[in-house]
Design an enzyme around this catalytic site. Structure first.
Site, PDB file in Angstrom:
ATOM      1  CB  SER A  68       4.145 -29.786  -4.828  1.00  0.00           C
ATOM      2  OG  SER A  68       3.419 -28.772  -4.202  1.00  0.00           O
ATOM      3  CG  ASP A  98       4.713 -31.164   2.900  1.00  0.00           C
ATOM      4  OD1 ASP A  98       4.334 -29.983   2.742  1.00  0.00           O
ATOM      5  OD2 ASP A  98       5.230 -31.836   1.992  1.00  0.00           O
ATOM      6  CG  HIS A 112       6.381 -28.828  -0.233  1.00  0.00           C
ATOM      7  ND1 HIS A 112       5.330 -29.684  -0.014  1.00  0.00           N
ATOM      8  CD2 HIS A 112       6.173 -28.311  -1.471  1.00  0.00           C
ATOM      9  CE1 HIS A 112       4.518 -29.685  -1.060  1.00  0.00           C
ATOM     10  NE2 HIS A 112       5.021 -28.860  -1.969  1.00  0.00           N
TER      11      HIS A 112
END
Length: 512
Positions: free
Chosen positions: A206, A419, A448
């Protein structure tokens, strides 16, 4: 220019801002050793504290603490070095991440090869923390709510201007300009030095993918094997990436629509994916009208967005929709792992607002909201809405790090096709920016996170092979969808521990 620079922070003159270009990647200093002791809450880890400069332009000035943890390799003959980790956010505490990775199913070959290092980034958790003195009603996502019209953007602007003012007047305001991704990368290099290592390997997911790209740009010769998972664009969490959340929402939502349609008998949300999608807009309009107490259309959209991070959240999301549709009520759900949400949100704002140049004109956001409401009707009017960064009380102390292709070819990107938070388009931009330094493995999956989060064998094995053997695909590679049984051999107890660990990591990256 911003309105003012707070006296509590000190005067940032035009000359100082200009000289910021000359800030060294790291200030020369003798390595500090780390005094390890058992972590108080995680039996598998050792913990230590490292002092680093608050301002790397002034290495002999004030210092702050960085909390560091270690999951040590137990096979000295197989150990090749250290692997630093970051769970995302920005603002996510990372001290317990090595143990979360272990519990999530890291292969023994990877555990043998590295001491896995966690740390709370500057401003967060056990490191010297920052605060914006957020009130209970302000403890909500920094991602803006869906704005129904220009007036809603203006109303949001008033709210976030107050939040920015709180950040600038808090007891930690003196640290405010120095909580940046570039400085966190410098802290990482100080951790490497303190551990007596010439190089570091890295895993970041991330926002952690951007942090890893920044470190690899600033310290190319100190990088060993770098994996960037669920990849942002090369600007990190900047205005473009915020707007891209709407694209991610619409890339990912069809997975939920297909899932719910296959279970229409249980949830009654639609027999086809098209009917489930229509139900989304029906419920959003119903809640926009204010007829359901306790939740509005913006909260409904935000809750749906958050649930798209993981397929394991689909049953709870479907139950919520069903209750809203049939009963007009909100069902209470289990709370996520306990973290200091106020510190996470405050730290996130410090990084996001210090890292990028955010427009200061409210009209810019109003125009963007109108455009994105049409382009991405499900979430566009949220991603394009205004952040507190528009009113941030400090100018950046240095220009953003420009991600480039100079350095060794030792970076691997792994990315799901669908995502919600870091969509494929941003990962492709990062891929282009890094050039021949990297290869990308894209995975036909949604959600994710790839490594250990997805159960796609091809994607996971690409990461494992790179960390253990140093082998990447010769060219960018696409992994086909599979049945997702990679961790099916785990015992029920291991499976439960894995799900708990993944939920812990997601709680640290829920915002982004």
């Amino acid at each position: 220019m911003k309105r003012s620079v707070l006296s509590r922070i000190g005067t940032l003159t035009a000359a100082a801002v200009t000289l910021a270009v000359l800030v060294p990647a790291t200030a020369s200093a003798a390595s500090s050793s780390l005094d390890w002791e058992p972590c108080p809450d995680v039996a598998t880890l050792q913990c230590a504290t490292l002092k680093v400069p608050l301002d790397y332009r002034n290495p002999g000035g004030p210092t702050i603490d960085i909390a560091v943890s270690k999951l040590a390799s137990t096979k000295p003959a197989k150990r090749r070095g250290i692997m630093l980790t970051n769970p995302g956010g920005p603002g996510g505490p990372g001290l317990t991440m090595p143990d979360a990775l272990r519990a999530s199913g890291v292969p023994a070959s990877v555990l043998d090869a590295y001491d896995i290092i966690g740390f709370d980034p500057r401003g967060i958790g056990g490191s010297t923390p920052v605060t914006c003195d957020l009130k209970p009603e302000q403890l909500v996502s920094n991602v803006p709510p869906y704005a129904r019209d220009a007036a809603a953007v203006a109303e949001r602007a008033t709210h976030v201007a107050g939040v920015a003012k709180q950040c600038g007047e808090s007891k930690t305001a003196g640290n405010l300009p120095y909580i940046t991704t570039a400085n966190t990368a410098r802290d990482m290099d100080r951790i490497r030095e303190a551990l007596g290592e010439k190089k570091l390997s890295y895993y970041g997911v991330s926002y952690g993918s951007y942090l890893g790209a920044v470190y690899s740009t600033m310290f190319p010769q100190q990088t060993d094997r770098v994996v960037l998972d669920s990849v942002t664009g090369p600007g990190g969490l900047d205005p473009a990436t915020s707007r891209r959340l709407a694209e991610g929402f619409q890339d990912r939502f069809p997975d939920f629509a297909k899932w719910a349609a296959a279970r229409h008998a249980g949830y009654g949300l639609g027999r086809t994916p098209q009917q489930v999608t229509a139900k989304f807009f029906e419920l959003a309009a119903k809640l926009d009208s204010g007829t359901v107490p306790g939740v509005d259309g913006a909260a409904f959209r935000m809750g749906t967005f958050g649930a798209l991070y993981s397929t394991s959240s689909f049953p709870v999301l479907a139950q919520q929709w069903q209750a809203l549709d049939t009963e007009g009520v909100v069902k209470q759900t289990e709370q996520a792992a306990q973290i200091d949400v106020g510190n996470l949100l405050s730290g996130q704002l410090h990084v996001v607002c210090n890292d990028a140049n955010w427009p200061e004109n409210v009209g810019t956001y109003q125009r963007n909201v109108e455009k994105d409401r049409v382009r991405y009707p499900m979430f566009g009017a949220a991603g394009a809405n205004i952040w507190a960064c528009a009113f941030w009380p400090s100018e950046p102390i240095e220009p953003p790090v420009r991600i480039g292709d100079r350095g060794p070819s030792n970076i691997l990107l792994v990315q799901n096709l669908r995502d919600p938070a870091t969509p494929l388009s941003g990962a492709k931009e990062m891929r282009r920016a890094l050039g021949d330094r990297t290869r990308m493995v894209s995975v036909d999956d949604g959600g994710h996170g790839v490594w250990l989060t997805s159960e796609n064998a091809c994607g996971n094995n690409a990461v494992n092979r790179f960390f253990v053997e140093g082998k990447r695909p010769a060219h960018d590679t696409a992994c086909a969808a599979d049945k997702g049984g990679l961790f099916s051999s785990m015992t029920p107890e291991q499976r439960q521990e894995r799900e708990k660990a993944l939920a812990e990591v997601r709680s640290r990256q829920r915002i982004f």
